[in-house]
Write a protein that holds these residues in place. Structure first.
Motif, PDB file in Angstrom:
ATOM      1  N   ALA A 157       1.403   3.853  -4.874  1.00  0.00           N
ATOM      2  CA  ALA A 157       1.159   2.874  -3.602  1.00  0.00           C
ATOM      3  C   ALA A 157       0.353   4.015  -2.476  1.00  0.00           C
ATOM      4  O   ALA A 157      -0.199   3.913  -2.140  1.00  0.00           O
ATOM      5  CB  ALA A 157       1.706   2.062  -2.598  1.00  0.00           C
ATOM      6  N   SER A 158       0.848   4.830  -1.809  1.00  0.00           N
ATOM      7  CA  SER A 158       0.747   5.611  -1.118  1.00  0.00           C
ATOM      8  C   SER A 158      -0.111   6.079  -1.082  1.00  0.00           C
ATOM      9  O   SER A 158      -1.265   6.935  -0.123  1.00  0.00           O
ATOM     10  CB  SER A 158       2.098   6.597  -0.055  1.00  0.00           C
ATOM     11  N   GLN A 159      -0.943   6.903  -2.506  1.00  0.00           N
ATOM     12  CA  GLN A 159      -1.535   7.157  -3.048  1.00  0.00           C
ATOM     13  C   GLN A 159      -2.702   7.193  -3.012  1.00  0.00           C
ATOM     14  O   GLN A 159      -3.598   7.704  -2.457  1.00  0.00           O
ATOM     15  CB  GLN A 159      -1.030   8.431  -4.145  1.00  0.00           C
ATOM     16  N   TYR A 201      -3.269   4.851  -1.389  1.00  0.00           N
ATOM     17  CA  TYR A 201      -3.574   3.211  -0.213  1.00  0.00           C
ATOM     18  C   TYR A 201      -3.899   1.944  -1.089  1.00  0.00           C
ATOM     19  O   TYR A 201      -4.562   1.063  -0.411  1.00  0.00           O
ATOM     20  CB  TYR A 201      -4.956   3.662   0.039  1.00  0.00           C
ATOM     21  N   LYS A 249       5.127   9.759 -11.063  1.00  0.00           N
ATOM     22  CA  LYS A 249       5.219   9.186  -9.969  1.00  0.00           C
ATOM     23  C   LYS A 249       6.174   7.307  -9.761  1.00  0.00           C
ATOM     24  O   LYS A 249       5.369   6.904 -10.949  1.00  0.00           O
ATOM     25  CB  LYS A 249       4.395   8.733  -9.275  1.00  0.00           C
ATOM     26  N   THR A 286       6.977   3.618  -7.837  1.00  0.00           N
ATOM     27  CA  THR A 286       5.622   2.894  -7.690  1.00  0.00           C
ATOM     28  C   THR A 286       5.729   2.668  -5.529  1.00  0.00           C
ATOM     29  O   THR A 286       4.306   3.064  -5.503  1.00  0.00           O
ATOM     30  CB  THR A 286       6.804   1.093  -7.557  1.00  0.00           C
ATOM     31  N   LYS A 287       6.900   3.404  -5.202  1.00  0.00           N
ATOM     32  CA  LYS A 287       5.875   4.375  -3.371  1.00  0.00           C
ATOM     33  C   LYS A 287       5.293   5.044  -3.567  1.00  0.00           C
ATOM     34  O   LYS A 287       4.355   5.483  -2.695  1.00  0.00           O
ATOM     35  CB  LYS A 287       7.315   4.802  -3.049  1.00  0.00           C
ATOM     36  N   GLU A 288       5.837   6.146  -3.787  1.00  0.00           N
ATOM     37  CA  GLU A 288       4.284   6.916  -4.110  1.00  0.00           C
ATOM     38  C   GLU A 288       3.016   6.778  -5.104  1.00  0.00           C
ATOM     39  O   GLU A 288       1.899   7.493  -4.473  1.00  0.00           O
ATOM     40  CB  GLU A 288       5.051   8.533  -5.453  1.00  0.00           C
ATOM     41  N   THR A 298      -0.355  -1.555  -1.843  1.00  0.00           N
ATOM     42  CA  THR A 298       1.038  -1.916  -0.816  1.00  0.00           C
ATOM     43  C   THR A 298       1.654  -2.186  -2.367  1.00  0.00           C
ATOM     44  O   THR A 298       1.552  -1.747  -4.171  1.00  0.00           O
ATOM     45  CB  THR A 298       1.393  -3.110  -0.714  1.00  0.00           C
ATOM     46  N   THR A 299       3.257  -1.628  -1.967  1.00  0.00           N
ATOM     47  CA  THR A 299       4.314  -1.657  -3.954  1.00  0.00           C
ATOM     48  C   THR A 299       4.052  -2.739  -4.140  1.00  0.00           C
ATOM     49  O   THR A 299       4.015  -2.770  -5.671  1.00  0.00           O
ATOM     50  CB  THR A 299       5.636  -1.311  -3.346  1.00  0.00           C
TER      51      THR A 299
END
Length: 199
Positions: free
Chosen positions: A159-161, A163, A153, A155-157, A165-166
Motif C-alpha cells: 500500500a505505501s509503495q 500510494y 512485501k 499488504t501495508k508495505e 490504501t491497504t
C-alpha cells in the motif's frame, strides 16, 4: 537407415514401440532403455540418429537425460503422457527436437521421426497452444501488486509503495486470485511462474 534408441520404463510399451518402429523400412531400433541413465549410455555406445525418451523414469528422468545429450549429435524426441507447460519448456531448453504425446496416432510417430531427421522440430499442437496461447489475464497494476507479493512485501508495505490504501491492496489480491483460479498468494505466484509470466 534411421537408427533409434528408445527409453521407456513401461516394458510392454517399450516392446510395442520398438516393434512398431522396426516395421518401418527406413528405421532400426538399436537400443532399448528403461531409464534415462541407461538411455545416455546406449546413445554413447550405439551413436544412434535419434533417441525417443519418456519423461518420468527411474534413476534419471528423460528431461535430465535430454539435457545431458545436448550437443551429442543425437536428436531427442520426448514421447510422454504429460502435456505440462513446465515440462515442455524444459524440453525446449534441453534442445529436444520433438515433443509428442503418447495418445498421438501411431503413424504420427514414424512421420515425426522422419521430419526431425529432415531438420524440422515437431511439437504436439496442444502444448504449443498451452505455452503460447495463454495470455496473462492480469492488468498492469495487478501484475505490479503480484510482483510485490512475490518479493515478500506485506499488504501495508505494498500500500505505501503504490500510494494506495491497504483495503485497495486486499481488493487487488482477491481479484488476482479470482482471475488466476487459485486460492492463495503462494499459488498465485507459483501459477504465474509456471506460465512464464514473471519476467
Amino acid at each position: 537407415m534411421i537408427r533409434i534408441v528408445i527409453a521407456e520404463d513401461q516394458r510392454m510399451l517399450l516392446g510395442a514401440l520398438a516393434s512398431l518402429l522396426d516395421l518401418e523400412e527406413d528405421m532400426k531400433v538399436v537400443g532399448k532403455a528403461s531409464n534415462g541413465e541407461d538411455a545416455v549410455k546406449l546413445v554413447h555406445q550405439h551413436q544412434p540418429d535419434i533417441c525417443i525418451m519418456d519423461i518420468e523414469m527411474p534413476v534419471k528422468s528423460g528431461l535430465d537425460a535430454a539435457e545431458e545429450l545436448k550437443g551429442s549429435g543425437c536428436k531427442v524426441m520426448i514421447l510422454t503422457t504429460f502435456a505440462r507447460p513446465g515440462y515442455f519448456e524444459r524440453a525446449l531448453k534441453a534442445g529436444a527436437n520433438g515433443y509428442l504425446l503418447k495418445d498421438s496416432p501411431s503413424e504420427e510417430l514414424a512421420s515425426s521421426i522422419r521430419s526431425i531427421m529432415a531438420g524440422r522440430r515437431i511439437y504436439a499442437p496442444e502444448l504449443v497452444d498451452e505455452a503460447y496461447g495463454q495470455e496473462n489475464p492480469l492488468t498492469e497494476r495487478e501484475k505490479e501488486v503480484l510482483l510485490l507479493v512475490a518479493d515478500g512485501k506485506n499488504t501495508k508495505e505494498i500500500a505505501s509503495q503504490l500510494y494506495i490504501t491497504t483495503g485497495t491492496v486486499r481488493n487487488y489480491i482477491s481479484v488476482i486470485l479470482d482471475k488466476l483460479g487459485v486460492s492463495n498468494r503462494i499459488e498465485a505466484i507459483m501459477h504465474s511462474k509456471e506460465k512464464g509470466w514473471f519476467k
